[in-house]
Structures are given as structure tokens and as C-alpha cells.
Motif scaffolding. Structure first.
Motif, mmCIF file in Angstrom:
data_model
loop_
_atom_site.group_PDB
_atom_site.id
_atom_site.type_symbol
_atom_site.label_atom_id
_atom_site.label_comp_id
_atom_site.label_asym_id
_atom_site.label_seq_id
_atom_site.Cartn_x
_atom_site.Cartn_y
_atom_site.Cartn_z
ATOM 1 N N UNK A 1 0.826 -1.205 0.000
ATOM 2 C CA UNK A 1 0.000 0.000 0.000
ATOM 3 C C UNK A 1 0.857 1.250 0.000
ATOM 4 N N UNK A 2 1.965 1.224 0.736
ATOM 5 C CA UNK A 2 2.833 2.403 0.782
ATOM 6 C C UNK A 2 3.477 2.657 -0.572
ATOM 7 N N UNK A 3 3.965 1.582 -1.213
ATOM 8 C CA UNK A 3 4.573 1.756 -2.528
ATOM 9 C C UNK A 3 3.583 2.281 -3.556
ATOM 10 N N UNK A 4 2.360 1.733 -3.546
ATOM 11 C CA UNK A 4 1.346 2.210 -4.498
ATOM 12 C C UNK A 4 0.974 3.658 -4.230
ATOM 13 N N UNK A 5 0.837 4.017 -2.958
ATOM 14 C CA UNK A 5 0.443 5.391 -2.628
ATOM 15 C C UNK A 5 1.518 6.388 -3.061
ATOM 16 N N UNK A 6 2.775 6.073 -2.752
ATOM 17 C CA UNK A 6 3.862 6.978 -3.136
ATOM 18 C C UNK A 6 3.948 7.070 -4.655
ATOM 19 N N UNK A 7 3.750 5.937 -5.329
ATOM 20 C CA UNK A 7 3.792 5.949 -6.798
ATOM 21 C C UNK A 7 2.685 6.837 -7.360
ATOM 22 N N UNK A 8 1.484 6.730 -6.820
ATOM 23 C CA UNK A 8 0.382 7.563 -7.306
ATOM 24 C C UNK A 8 0.613 9.037 -7.003
ATOM 25 N N UNK A 9 1.173 9.341 -5.838
ATOM 26 C CA UNK A 9 1.456 10.733 -5.507
ATOM 27 C C UNK A 9 2.490 11.321 -6.460
ATOM 28 N N UNK A 10 3.511 10.569 -6.772
ATOM 29 C CA UNK A 10 4.538 11.077 -7.680
ATOM 30 C C UNK A 10 3.989 11.229 -9.096
ATOM 31 N N UNK A 11 3.147 10.301 -9.491
ATOM 32 C CA UNK A 11 2.537 10.430 -10.815
ATOM 33 C C UNK A 11 1.610 11.635 -10.876
ATOM 34 N N UNK A 12 0.844 11.867 -9.815
ATOM 35 C CA UNK A 12 -0.051 13.024 -9.799
ATOM 36 C C UNK A 12 0.724 14.326 -9.850
ATOM 37 N N UNK A 13 1.927 14.340 -9.250
ATOM 38 C CA UNK A 13 2.757 15.549 -9.271
ATOM 39 C C UNK A 13 3.559 15.682 -10.556
ATOM 40 N N UNK A 14 3.481 14.703 -11.451
ATOM 41 C CA UNK A 14 4.247 14.759 -12.693
ATOM 42 C C UNK A 14 5.706 14.395 -12.524
ATOM 43 N N UNK A 15 6.060 13.788 -11.394
ATOM 44 C CA UNK A 15 7.448 13.374 -11.148
ATOM 45 C C UNK A 15 7.637 11.980 -11.732
#
Length: 537
Positions: A187-201
Motif C-alpha cells: 500500500x505504501x509503494x502504491x500510494x507513493x507511486x500515485x502521488x509522484x505520478x499526480x505531481x508529474x514526477x
């Protein structure tokens, strides 16, 4: 069985020893400090055995007295643990059942018995969540996050609470800390991945995906990496075309059927003069997922080509996937641009019985371009209002006019699908107008003025070709053949073309200030209880 055998062996050995000593009697003399003790060997052995047993018994009593405080403490701890286990079990059952009062009662009881137990903290946090006490739940989760054994569980709870109060920054911080503490947390890996994708990183998201590669299925990893590379290439297409091209080609290699990756790679390869490679990329994706972006990319492989060249290229593309509505729409649009109106009508002919919105809009454009017939164009525009929807980029109920890498609703990666919004398929039956009885139809025709009767007799239906248009090919006429009743020729109309009495069409809807074409209302049959109204109701 083995124990019985061992016991018998030991008993036999002792019996043999006693009998051996009995057969060899003797005297034992002990002299110590002027004392002289004489006895037999058997008596001495018996006395020694009694003394050993007495010493063992005395030592056991002394040992039990010395350990009694610790034993009593262990007994109380075990008893308290058993009670705590029972209370926690009942509390978790109450939470699962939604019994708020019982959950709070058991939480208070376990806090009195064993407040430092990890499960007691979990019960307190979940009972607070169940009762809506967010502050208490967050306080307990913070206490759990400060401990080594419950840190990841506390961070998970804090992450959920931050999401519930729409604290994106806080949720991301908790997810990042959880991912650093335990990289194996999904869950942590997916959440961080989604946050970075949402920020365009996208660079950071790809690096995180690489770190968690071992825990992912190979197909999921390849798909997610292709989506991220496509999004990155789309973002830098105007600023760094070389890097964008490299990312697009890698994305196509990982996921050849990903429509936005194939369309982007095809355009960029065509710009570099690699027409054959661009054609292979687009065709491979088209065979799996026919899409307008792929058709446009294939049609425009050669820059500066005329509209007729685009039409020829599109016709070659759709021959690879026949009987696809997307191909028919693509050919119709290209033929309309090339002013090949006959080909446009032929491509759309089989879909006019139950047109989608795009089919109706294309027919409106065709009527304007070919005949400058604004009345027919308005009729098709009216049909488009009630026509079946066309596929669009859809994710979590959100419809977008272009592909996006993440869902704007949930932030989920690779959420957009090319399908009809909300349902994916149209399962409702086609609305049909009920055929009029011959007598009523004749009576209505007789009541019309002569001029209107003559116009109605010579005016073709919107979905049928006009008399001066060429007949469609044999296979197309079979695919869109009329019903037997409409196809049967009448005795007095042999050799003459005649419009069918009733066609399966979507009823027209006019705006209040738009009267539409003439005789539209008159051509509608009266509603009957067993017709399309009954199906809708």
C-alpha cells in the motif's frame, strides 16, 4: 510402544541387579570418629536410596518457596493475558458487526487490563474510528507509530485519516515514511507511486517502480512502466523531442497495444522519416484496439499528402480489421474530407439503423457537404441527441476528451479505458417505431394535400440512399438488408423504388425554437402501448 519397551528394559535391569546382589551377600563396615558401623550390603543400599529421596524432596520444597513470588506473578500475568485476549476478541467482533457501544466498552476494559498491548491499541483506534472520533483515533495511531513493533500499522492508520480529511501532503508524508521503514509494504509503494505520478514526477515514479519490481507481476510491471513512459513523453514532446521519442519507443516495446504510446511513437517515427517502422507500430496497436488516434496517425504518416491519399491509406488500414465501427467512422471522415461522398455513405450504411452520436454527426456533416441540405442536417443532429453514446476515455466515472495516465478521481495509475462511459456497453434495445396498419396509413395519405403526398412519395428516408446514388456493394447490401416485409415488392409497384413503411430509427427530438424539416412529425407513427413506449416504460 518405545516407552513401554524402555520401561521394561529398566525394570529388568534393576531386578537383575537386586538378584545379583542377593546372591552375593556381604558385610559393610564403616569406621568414622571412633564409631564403627557394620551392616549388610543390601541395607546400605536401601539407606542410601532413602537419603537421596529425602534430600530431593527437601530441595524441591525449598526451591518452590524461593520461586513462589515469580510463579504467582506469572499466574496473574497469564490470567490477565487470557482476559485481555477474550476482551480483544469480543471487541474486534463488535467492530466487525458495527456495534459501537460494545466496541467502546471492550476497548475501555482492555485499556484497564493491558493498555500497552499492540492489539489493545488497535482495538482502541478502530473503536474510535467506528464511533467517528477522528481525534482519538489519530492520537492512538500516533502512539502506535512511535513504537517499533506497531510503527507500520500506526503509519497506515495515519495515512487513512489524512486521506479522510483531504490532507494530501500529510498522506504523502506518511506513505513515504512507511515505504522507507518497510519497502515491502504494497500500500505504501502504491500510494507513493500515485502521488509522484499526480505531481508529474515521472523520473521519481519510475525509480520507485524499479525498486519494487521484484514484488510485482511481470505483466503489471511492464504495463505500468509503459504508461509512465508514455506520460513522460507526452509532457516533454514539445521541449525535448529526442527524449520523448526514446520514451515512446520504449513504451511501445513494453506494451505494443497501448493506444497513446503507439499513436505518439507513430507520429514521431513518421517525423523522422521511419515510415515503415511507424506503420508497423500503428497497425499492431490498431489490430488490438481500433482507435481514432491510431487512424489519424496512420493517415498522416506522410506529411503534405492530399486528402485522397489519406483516404487510400485509411482504407488500407481498415481492411486489416473489417466489420469495425471505428474503421467505418474513420473511412467516412476521410472520405468526407476528400469529398468522396459515395464512399462516406457506403461506410456508414450498416450503422444507420441504430446510429451512435458520431454516426449521426457525420451524417449531418455529409448532408451539408454533399447536398447543402440544412433540413437533413438538422434531422441528423436531432437524432444525435438520443443516439447511443460512443466510446470515450473513461476512468472512475470521469470522461475525458484525451487519454490521461492517472484518474483525476482516485489518482489510480492506468485507470482510463476506451469504452462507453459508465457501462462500457449499450444493452438497451433499439427504439423502433411501430408499423402502421395499411388502412390507417392509406387514410392518412389521402388526407394529405397532393403536393405533400407527391413529396413524401419521392423523398427517401434519411438512412436509405437516394435514387440517384450508386447502389452499395453486394456484401454491404446483405449486411444492411431490410426486413422481409419491407423488401417484399407490391403488385402495382413492380420496377419502382419504394421506401419501407417503417424503419428502426430513434425518434426525433426538436428544440423549442427549431421546427426541423418538413413532415417530420407527420412521418412519425402514433405511439401504441406495445411499441417502444412500453419498452422504455
Amino acid at each position: 510402544m518405545i516407552r513401554v519397551v524402555v520401561f521394561l528394559i529398566v525394570v529388568g535391569a534393576l531386578s537383575f541387579g537386586v538378584s545379583w546382589l542377593a546372591d552375593r551377600p556381604g558385610d559393610v563396615v564403616i569406621t568414622w570418629q571412633g564409631l564403627r558401623i557394620e551392616t549388610s550390603l543390601m541395607v546400605l543400599v536401601g539407606v542410601v536410596a532413602v537419603l537421596v529421596a529425602l534430600v530431593v524432596a527437601i530441595w524441591s520444597v525449598i526451591r518452590a518457596l524461593l520461586r513462589s513470588p515469580f510463579a504467582f506473578a506469572n499466574y496473574r500475568r497469564n490470567r490477565r493475558g487470557s482476559r485481555a485476549y477474550e476482551v480483544i476478541s469480543n471487541g474486534l467482533i463488535a467492530i466487525g458487526a458495527g456495534d459501537t457501544a460494545a466496541a467502546r466498552k471492550h476497548s475501555a476494559a482492555v485499556n484497564r487490563i493491558a493498555s500497552d498491548e499492540p492489539l489493545a491499541l488497535l482495538l482502541s483506534a478502530q473503536s474510535a474510528q467506528l464511533s467517528g472520533d477522528r481525534e482519538s483515533a489519530e492520537r492512538v495511531f500516533r502512539a502506535m507509530a512511535s513504537r517499533t513493533d506497531t510503527k507500520t500499522l500506526g503509519l497506515r492508520g495515519l495515512f487513512i485519516e489524512a486521506q479522510r480529511r483531504d490532507d494530501v501532503a500529510g498522506a504523502r508524508a506518511y506513505a513515504e515514511e512507511a515505504a522507507r521503514t518497510s519497502p515491502s509494504l504494497g500500500w505504501a509503494g502504491r500510494a507513493v507511486l500515485e502521488f509522484r505520478c499526480a505531481a508529474g514526477d515521472w523520473a521519481g515514479a519510475l525509480a520507485l517502480l524499479e525498486r519494487g519490481k521484484a514484488a510485482l507481476d511481470k505483466a503489471i510491471y511492464r504495463r505500468q512502466r509503459a504508461v509512465m513512459l508514455t506520460a513522460w513523453a507526452t509532457d516533454i514532446e514539445e521541449t525535448d523531442r529526442d527524449m520523448a521519442k526514446a520514451h515512446a519507443l520504449e513504451a511501445v516495446k513494453l506494451a505494443p497495444t497501448l493506444v497513446p504510446a503507439a499513436a505518439l511513437a507513430g507520429r514521431m517515427l513518421a517525423e523522422g522519416g521511419e515510415l515503415r517502422k511507424a506503420s508497423r507500430v500503428v497497425v499492431k496497436a490498431w489490430r488490438a484496439n481500433p482507435h481514432p488516434d491510431l487512424a489519424q496517425a496512420y493517415a498522416e504518416l506522410r506529411f503534405g499528402d492530399a486528402a485522397r491519399d489519406h483516404l487510400a491509406r485509411v482504407e488500407a488500414l481498415i481492411r486489416k480489421t473489417p466489420a469495425q465501427i471505428e474503421g467505418a467512422l474513420t473511412v467516412a471522415r476521410a472520405a468526407l474530407d476528400a469529398r468522396e461522398f459515395g464512399k462516406a455513405r457506403a461506410a456508414l450504411a450498416r450503422y444507420l439503423a441504430a446510429p451512435t452520436k458520431r454516426v449521426a454527426l457525420l451524417m449531418a456533416d455529409l448532408e451539408r457537404a454533399e447536398h447543402n441540405d440544412e433540413g437533413r442536417a438538422r434531422e441528423w443532429l436531432a437524432r444525435a441527441l438520443n443516439a447511443a453514446p460512443d466510446p470515450q476515455w473513461t476512468a472512475d466515472g470521469h470522461v475525458s476528451d484525451r487519454w490521461l495516465p492517472i484518474s483525476p478521481v482516485t489518482g489510480r495509475l492506468d485507470a482510463f479505458e476506451w469504452r462507453v462511459p459508465f457501462t462500457g456497453t449499450v444493452t438497451t434495445p433499439v427504439i423502433e417505431s411501430m408499423p402502421q396498419p395499411a388502412s390507417s396509413a392509406a387514410a392518412e395519405t389521402e388526407q394529405q394535400p397532393p403536393a405533400e403526398r407527391e413529396a413524401a412519395r419521392h423523398e427517401p428516408e434519411p438512412h436509405e440512399p437516394a435514387r440517384d446514388q450508386p447502389e452499395p456493394a453486394a456484401h454491404e447490401s446483405k449486411a444492411s438488408a431490410p426486413s422481409p416485409e419491407a423488401a417484399a415488392p407490391s403488385a402495382n409497384a413492380a420496377g419502382k423504388w419504394r421506401a419501407p413503411a417503417s424503419s428502426p430509427v430513434i425518434p426525433l427530438v426538436h428544440a423549442p425554437d427549431d421546427p426541423g424539416p418538413d413532415n417530420v412529425e407527420d412521418s412519425e407513427s402514433p405511439p401504441q402501448a406495445s411499441g417502444w413506449r412500453k419498452a422504455v416504460e
